[in-house]
Design an enzyme around this catalytic site. Structure first.
Site, mmCIF file in Angstrom:
data_model
loop_
_atom_site.group_PDB
_atom_site.id
_atom_site.type_symbol
_atom_site.label_atom_id
_atom_site.label_comp_id
_atom_site.label_asym_id
_atom_site.label_seq_id
_atom_site.Cartn_x
_atom_site.Cartn_y
_atom_site.Cartn_z
ATOM 1 N N LYS A 10 0.814 -1.220 0.000
ATOM 2 C CA LYS A 10 0.000 0.000 0.000
ATOM 3 C C LYS A 10 0.850 1.275 0.000
ATOM 4 O O LYS A 10 2.055 1.233 0.270
ATOM 5 C CB LYS A 10 -0.927 -0.030 1.223
ATOM 6 C CG LYS A 10 -1.963 -1.154 1.177
ATOM 7 C CD LYS A 10 -2.945 -1.032 2.331
ATOM 8 C CE LYS A 10 -3.975 -2.146 2.283
ATOM 9 N NZ LYS A 10 -5.011 -1.963 3.334
ATOM 10 N N TYR A 50 -12.377 -1.976 -3.893
ATOM 11 C CA TYR A 50 -12.903 -2.155 -2.536
ATOM 12 C C TYR A 50 -14.430 -2.016 -2.481
ATOM 13 O O TYR A 50 -14.973 -1.690 -1.422
ATOM 14 C CB TYR A 50 -12.257 -1.141 -1.592
ATOM 15 C CG TYR A 50 -10.867 -1.528 -1.112
ATOM 16 C CD1 TYR A 50 -10.669 -2.662 -0.329
ATOM 17 C CD2 TYR A 50 -9.751 -0.736 -1.411
ATOM 18 C CE1 TYR A 50 -9.402 -3.003 0.136
ATOM 19 C CE2 TYR A 50 -8.480 -1.080 -0.941
ATOM 20 C CZ TYR A 50 -8.321 -2.212 -0.174
ATOM 21 O OH TYR A 50 -7.076 -2.552 0.307
ATOM 22 N N ASN A 113 -2.079 0.300 6.689
ATOM 23 C CA ASN A 113 -1.551 -0.934 7.269
ATOM 24 C C ASN A 113 -0.659 -1.737 6.307
ATOM 25 O O ASN A 113 -0.547 -2.943 6.414
ATOM 26 C CB ASN A 113 -2.692 -1.785 7.845
ATOM 27 C CG ASN A 113 -3.669 -2.247 6.788
ATOM 28 O OD1 ASN A 113 -3.590 -1.832 5.644
ATOM 29 N ND2 ASN A 113 -4.584 -3.121 7.169
ATOM 30 N N HIS A 116 -2.320 -5.407 1.664
ATOM 31 C CA HIS A 116 -3.629 -6.051 1.537
ATOM 32 C C HIS A 116 -3.402 -7.474 1.047
ATOM 33 O O HIS A 116 -2.508 -7.713 0.234
ATOM 34 C CB HIS A 116 -4.510 -5.320 0.516
ATOM 35 C CG HIS A 116 -5.704 -6.124 0.085
ATOM 36 N ND1 HIS A 116 -6.862 -6.183 0.821
ATOM 37 C CD2 HIS A 116 -5.890 -6.955 -0.970
ATOM 38 C CE1 HIS A 116 -7.714 -7.009 0.224
ATOM 39 N NE2 HIS A 116 -7.147 -7.487 -0.869
ATOM 40 N N GLU A 127 -9.807 -10.825 -7.359
ATOM 41 C CA GLU A 127 -8.844 -9.731 -7.178
ATOM 42 C C GLU A 127 -7.649 -9.886 -8.117
ATOM 43 O O GLU A 127 -7.127 -8.890 -8.617
ATOM 44 C CB GLU A 127 -8.397 -9.675 -5.712
ATOM 45 C CG GLU A 127 -9.517 -9.230 -4.786
ATOM 46 C CD GLU A 127 -9.100 -9.159 -3.320
ATOM 47 O OE1 GLU A 127 -9.958 -8.801 -2.494
ATOM 48 O OE2 GLU A 127 -7.936 -9.443 -2.997
HETATM 49 P P1 CMP Z 1 -7.544 -4.473 3.667
HETATM 50 O O1 CMP Z 1 -7.126 -5.859 3.953
HETATM 51 O O2 CMP Z 1 -6.907 -3.802 2.509
HETATM 52 O O3 CMP Z 1 -9.132 -4.446 3.446
HETATM 53 C C1 CMP Z 1 -9.918 -3.309 3.718
HETATM 54 C C2 CMP Z 1 -9.162 -2.211 4.372
HETATM 55 O O4 CMP Z 1 -9.925 -1.245 5.029
HETATM 56 C C3 CMP Z 1 -8.283 -2.781 5.473
HETATM 57 O O5 CMP Z 1 -7.258 -3.572 4.938
HETATM 58 C C4 CMP Z 1 -7.853 -1.516 6.179
HETATM 59 O O6 CMP Z 1 -6.746 -0.903 5.588
HETATM 60 C C5 CMP Z 1 -9.081 -0.643 5.979
HETATM 61 N N1 CMP Z 1 -9.767 -0.511 7.252
HETATM 62 C C6 CMP Z 1 -10.314 -1.486 7.987
HETATM 63 N N2 CMP Z 1 -10.843 -0.976 9.117
HETATM 64 C C7 CMP Z 1 -10.610 0.350 9.083
HETATM 65 C C8 CMP Z 1 -10.912 1.422 9.957
HETATM 66 N N3 CMP Z 1 -11.556 1.234 11.107
HETATM 67 N N4 CMP Z 1 -10.520 2.654 9.582
HETATM 68 C C9 CMP Z 1 -9.866 2.855 8.419
HETATM 69 N N5 CMP Z 1 -9.563 1.868 7.545
HETATM 70 C C10 CMP Z 1 -9.931 0.641 7.880
#
Ligand code: CMP
Length: 139
Positions: A10, A50, A113, A116, A127
């Protein structure tokens, strides 16, 4: 069984030049990078990827973030690759991620984070097809 999963490095991670360190975690964890490209998503493309999260309160923030800098999209292959990748990544929230995982070491917050990974075989297939054509995946 040998599986394939879709992985995204990311914007928070590409910005900090962590692509190689994250790829080392995948490779040391037994996964093979069988396709990879660095791209810049538009906000609309992030929204399409998403789409399952459309109703979530963080959807707009997520799409803004995912289009804020380049991402590296990749196909990882290996034994139980979907679950294996999720172990290597660690929990979505870095505060809950086990030591040694990508998110424990590199993630900045639950939103930013670092990586993904697909969560199931059906989503992995969808995906992968979102980003790659068959000819781009070389096992
Ligand atoms: P990902 O695995 O990419 O799938 C959906 C994403 O939404 C997740 O990782 C996080 O990066 C994001 N996400 C999930 N929960 C939250 C939250 N409470 N606030 C902001 N982003 C979120």
């Amino acid at each position: 069984a040998i599986e394939r999963t879709l992985s995204i490095i990311k914007p928070d991670a590409t910005r900090r030049n962590l692509t190689g360190k994250i790829n080392a975690k995948f490779e040391e964890g037994g996964l093979r990078i069988v396709a990879q490209k660095r791209i810049r998503l538009t906000k609309e493309q992030a929204g399409q990827f998403y789409a399952v999260h459309k109703e979530r309160p963080f959807y707009d923030e997520l799409c803004e973030f995912m289009s804020s800098a380049p991402v590296v999209v990749q196909v990882l292959e290996g034994e139980n690759a979907i679950a294996r990748n999720r172990e290597i990544m660690g929990a979505t929230n870095p505060a809950d991620a086990a030591p040694g995982t990508i998110r424990a070491e590199f993630a900045e917050s639950v939103g930013e984070n670092s990586v993904h990974g697909s969560d199931a075989p059906e989503t992995a297939a969808q995906e992968i097809a979102f980003f790659f054509s068959g000819i781009e995946i070389v096992g």
